[in-house]
Design an enzyme around this catalytic site. Sequence first.
Site, PDB file in Angstrom:
ATOM      1  N   GLY A  26       1.301  -1.441   0.138  1.00  0.00           N
ATOM      2  CA  GLY A  26       0.006   0.129  -0.162  1.00  0.00           C
ATOM      3  C   GLY A  26       1.190   1.433  -0.240  1.00  0.00           C
ATOM      4  CD  GLU A  41      11.035  -2.391  -8.234  1.00  0.00           C
ATOM      5  OE1 GLU A  41      10.773  -2.569  -9.230  1.00  0.00           O
ATOM      6  OE2 GLU A  41      11.072  -1.327  -8.370  1.00  0.00           O
ATOM      7  CB  ALA A  57      13.866 -25.407  18.025  1.00  0.00           C
ATOM      8  CD  GLU A 142      15.219 -12.011   9.705  1.00  0.00           C
ATOM      9  OE1 GLU A 142      16.224 -11.658  10.817  1.00  0.00           O
ATOM     10  OE2 GLU A 142      15.142 -12.916   8.916  1.00  0.00           O
ATOM     11  CB  THR A 155      17.929 -15.905  -3.477  1.00  0.00           C
ATOM     12  OG1 THR A 155      17.445 -15.106  -3.510  1.00  0.00           O
ATOM     13  CG2 THR A 155      17.334 -17.378  -3.548  1.00  0.00           C
TER      14      THR A 155
END
Length: 266
Positions: A26, A41, A57, A142, A155
């Site tokens: 938005g 972007e 964990a 996060e 990536t």
Amino acid sequence: MEINNWKKILTPYTQAVEELKIKFKGIRNEYINLDEYSPIEFVTGRVKKISSILEKAKKKNIPLDQVEEKMEDIAGIRIMCQFVEDIYKVREIIRARHGKDMFVVEERDYISNLKPSGYRSYHMIIKYPVQTAQGEKLIFAEIQIRTLAMNFWATIEHSLRYKYKQNMPEAIQERLNKAAEAAHKLDQEMAEIREEVLKAQEGFQAESSVVADIFGNVQALAKTNEQNNMNEVYEMFWSLWEEGNVDKLNKFNKELEEKIRQAYQR
């Protein structure tokens, strides 16, 4: 822990991710609708898989009944930017929302303080209020803010690290470090090109403005009948325009304004 219990735990995180994506998209759309440059972007988000939660964990020695209190990245939002300076603009947008619809808990600048692997990104840990059937629930999320080049590198690095089960071969790590530096230089180069383009645009706008003023003043001077030979004025203008010196054009425009002022005082 049974799968139904995990679904109950993760449902608010899914809701948070969807709401945060809508909020940041938005903001981007608002910039675009106002014909302004958007520092955002595009936006993506995800909820950590149960297998990844269990793995982390175990690695961090977090009891399963404490993952909601001690694991900050179950809900993750990633905001992509074109330029490094946009990252810090987005950071300020998020900071401005603190205490309104989210709470900034911690910030980690891996751009100024990159990791040994070469990883660059800006992380913000927030607490986000989710309205559930049982009432409001504050959960961790996060937010990672990166350039497109940073995200491409991260990536690839993540997929390789997963493939090698954290045991990255030294030769591959060295090449990744070089690739990270190349991505950083790309960001720097694109920022410099953008700066040059913006300066050129500002110069063009300034020149366009003063040229419009000169045309108006030339017409006004011609109407005073005080300037018998307008050819000299036009020749001077065309000469300065071809030279493209905005300061000289401004000086010429002021001289025209003075001549008009003197003509009307007579």
